[in-house]
Write an enzyme that holds these catalytic residues in place. Structure first.
Site, short mmCIF file in Angstrom:
data_model
loop_
_atom_site.label_atom_id
_atom_site.label_comp_id
_atom_site.label_asym_id
_atom_site.label_seq_id
_atom_site.Cartn_x
_atom_site.Cartn_y
_atom_site.Cartn_z
N HIS A 26 0.96 -1.37 -0.02
CA HIS A 26 -0.17 0.14 -0.11
C HIS A 26 0.86 1.37 0.14
CE1 HIS A 26 0.53 1.66 4.25
NE2 HIS A 26 0.99 0.31 4.48
N CYS A 27 0.25 2.33 -0.33
CA CYS A 27 0.83 3.49 -0.31
C CYS A 27 -0.11 4.22 0.58
CB CYS A 27 1.00 4.25 -1.69
SG CYS A 27 -0.63 4.58 -2.73
N ALA A 28 0.22 5.83 0.58
CA ALA A 28 -0.65 6.85 1.27
C ALA A 28 -2.03 6.53 1.23
CB ALA A 28 -0.24 8.08 1.05
#
Length: 466
Positions: A26-28
Site C-alpha cells: 500500500h501507499c498513502a
C-alpha cells in the site's frame, strides 16, 4: 468480526482470492495488488465494498483507493492472511516488468524522484516561513525592522533553504543507484563529486565566473541544483557497478568494484555526461519557461485543464524535474500555483456531487473525497466520484483551467513544490497568500457550480444504482 477485517476478506475475495494475488502492498491512499489473472477480478464488487473510493488497473497494479489512514488499517487486516506482502519499492520492480516501454520508463523516473520529494517539500516550507518572517509588516508586529535581523540568523535560514538544492545531485544519484540496483552509498559519493567545493560553483559560473577548462575545450563546473547530469550518471553508474561486480573475484570485490566505479564514473560525469546534459537541461528549462510565459494566461488554462488528465495516466511524476529546475533557477514555482487550482477544482466537483445526491453511499463517498482533494490528494475524488460519472470530472477540468488562468494572470508562484490547496498555503506566505486563496476559491466555485447545474443528477445515474 471487525469492520476492517470484513472489508479485507471481501476485497481479497473480489480480486479473485489469495491464489490470484501475486503480492500486495500500500501507499498513502491506495492498496496495490499485483494480480495474476485480471479477468478474475470482479471490479463491480470491489467498488461496492464499504470504504472503497475507487479502483483501477495502472502501472501493472490493481490499485484500490481507501484514502489516508484507512488504507493502513485495511492493510493490517490483509497482512494477517496468507498472502505475499512486499514493500512498495519491491512491488514497483515487479510491476515494472509490465506495461510498454514508455510506461516503464516513466514509472522508473517516478521511483527515482518520489523519495526525494519530502526533503524538497520541507525546503519549500522553510522558504515560505522565511518569506513570512522577513515581511516588514510581520516584523513590525514585534517592533522590528529588517535591519534588526542578525546576520547569523539569516545565515541559518540559508542553511535551511539551500542545503537540499546544493547537494541535490547527491540525493538524485543515491536514489538512481538504489532504483537501478547499484550500491546507494556509491551513488551518494558520485553525486557529491559533482558538487565538490574544488569545482567552480554553478551559481558563480552563472554569474560570470570562469569554469575549469580541461583539454582546452571541455568546461567543468560544479552541478549544484542540477538534475539530469546526476540522473544519467546514476543510471550508467549503477549498470557499470553491476557489470564490474560480475567480473571481479569475490575476494577483491570490496576494494576493486567501488574503486573502478567511482574512478570511471567521475571521469565520465565531469567530462562527458555533465557538460552534455547540463545543456540539455537548460533547453528543457527554456521550453518550460516559454510555455509558462505564454500570454493571456494560456499556460494557466492549458496546464490547469490537462493536469488531472495527466494524473490519471500516472505519468505526472515526470514533472518533478521541471519543478526542481524552476525552484533552482527562478527561486519560485509558478507551475505549483497553476496545478493547485486543478486539484482544488476536482474537490469542488466532488463536493457538488456529495451535496446534490440523495444516495447515502455516494454522499458518504463524495464528501470525504472532496476533503481529501482540498488536502492535495485527488485520487479518491477522481476515481471514486468524478471520473465514474464523467461529467463532474470534465467540470473539474474546466474549474482547473479557470483557476489556472487566474494564477497565470496574477503571476502567482510558490516557494516550494509537491503540496497544494490547503497545505499549499504554506508556500505562499511571502505576501501572496490572499491571491493564492482567491485562485483556489475560483477553481472550486467554477467546478462546483458547473457540476451542480450540468454535471450530475441522480436521475442520470439511476441505472447504475438500480
Amino acid at each position: 468480526m471487525s469492520e476492517n477485517k470484513r472489508i479485507a476478506e471481501e476485497l481479497i475475495k473480489s480480486v479473485g482470492g489469495p491464489e490470484n494475488i501475486e503480492s500486495v502492498t500500500h501507499c498513502a491512499t491506495r492498496m496495490r495488488f499485483i494480480i495474476l489473472d485480471e479477468e478474475k477480478v470482479d471490479k463491480e464488487s470491489v467498488e461496492e465494498i464499504d470504504k472503497v473510493k475507487g479502483a483501477f488497473f495502472n502501472s501493472g497494479q490493481y490499485q484500490v483507493i481507501f484514502g489516508t489512514g484507512t488504507v493502513n488499517r485495511i492493510y493490517e487486516e490483509i497482512a494477517k492472511f496468507d498472502l505475499k506482502t512486499s514493500t512498495k519499492s519491491e512491488q514497483s520492480k515487479e510491476a515494472g516488468k509490465k506495461g510498454n516501454k514508455l510506461q516503464r520508463a516513466i514509472r522508473t523516473f517516478g521511483d527515482v524522484f518520489v523519495p526525494i520529494i519530502p526533503v524538497l517539500v520541507a525546503t519549500g516550507l522553510f522558504m515560505g516561513l522565511r518569506g513570512l518572517i522577513m515581511q516588514e509588516e510581520i516584523l513590525a508586529l514585534f517592533g522590528l525592522t529588517t535591519d534588526d535581523i542578525s546576520a547569523n540568523f539569516l545565515l541559518y535560514t540559508e542553511i535551511l533553504t539551500d542545503t537540499a538544492f546544493i547537494f541535490l545531485p547527491a540525493l538524485i544519484a543515491w536514489s538512481t543507484f538504489r532504483v537501478f540496483g547499484g550500491t546507494p552509498i556509491i551513488g551518494v559519493v558520485l553525486g557529491l563529486m559533482l558538487v565538490s567545493p574544488a569545482l567552480p560553483n554553478a551559481w558563480g559560473v552563472a554569474a560570470g565566473a570562469e569554469p575549469l577548462m580541461f583539454f582546452g575545450f571541455i568546461p567543468v563546473v560544479g552541478y549544484q541544483g542540477a538534475v539530469l547530469p546526476a540522473f544519467i550518471a546514476g543510471i550508467i553508474g549503477a549498470k557499470l557497478e553491476k557489470a564490474i561486480r560480475k567480473r571481479v573475484p569475490e575476494t577483491f570485490d570490496l576494494i576493486v568494484t567501488p574503486f573502478l566505479t567511482l574512478l570511471l564514473m567521475s571521469i565520465a560525469s565531469l567530462f562527458i555526461i555533465g557538460p552534455i546534459f547540463h545543456i540539455v537541461e537548460t533547453y528543457i528549462l527554456d521550453i518550460a519557461l516559454f510555455v509558462l510565459g505564454l500570454p493571456f494566461g494560456l499556460a494557466g488554462i492549458l496546464l490547469g485543464f490537462f493536469n488531472q488528465i495527466i494524473v490519471i495516466t500516472g505519468v505526472h511524476h515526470i514533472f518533478n524535474m521541471l519543478e526542481i529546475q524552476l525552484l533552482e533557477n527562478l527561486g519560485n514555482n509558478p507551475y505549483n500555483a497553476i496545478i493547485t487550482s486543478a486539484v482544488a477544482a476536482q474537490g469542488g466537483a466532488a463536493l457538488a456531487v456529495g451535496l446534490k445526491t440523495k444516495r447515502k453511499k455516494l454522499k458518504a463517498l463524495a464528501m470525504p473525497s472532496s476533503l481529501s482533494a482540498f488536502l492535495g490528494i485527488t485520487e479518491p475524488a477522481i476515481f471514486g466520484v468524478n471520473l465514474r460519472y464523467g461529467k463532474p470530472f470534465l467540470m473539474g477540468l474546466i474549474g482547473g483551467a479557470a483557476g489556472g488562468f487566474l494564477a497565470a494572470i496574477l503571476k502567482l508562484a510558490g516557494s516550494g513544490m509537491a503540496i497544494t490547496v490547503i497545505p499549499g498555503t504554506l508556500l505562499y506566505l511571502d505576501g501572496q497568500l490572499l491571491l493564492y486563496i482567491l485562485v483556489n476559491l475560483v477553481a472550486i466555485a467554477v467546478a462546483f457550480v458547473l457540476t451542480w447545474m450540468f454535471g450530475y443528477s441522480d436521475k442520470d445515474t439511476q441505472k447504475e444504482h438500480a
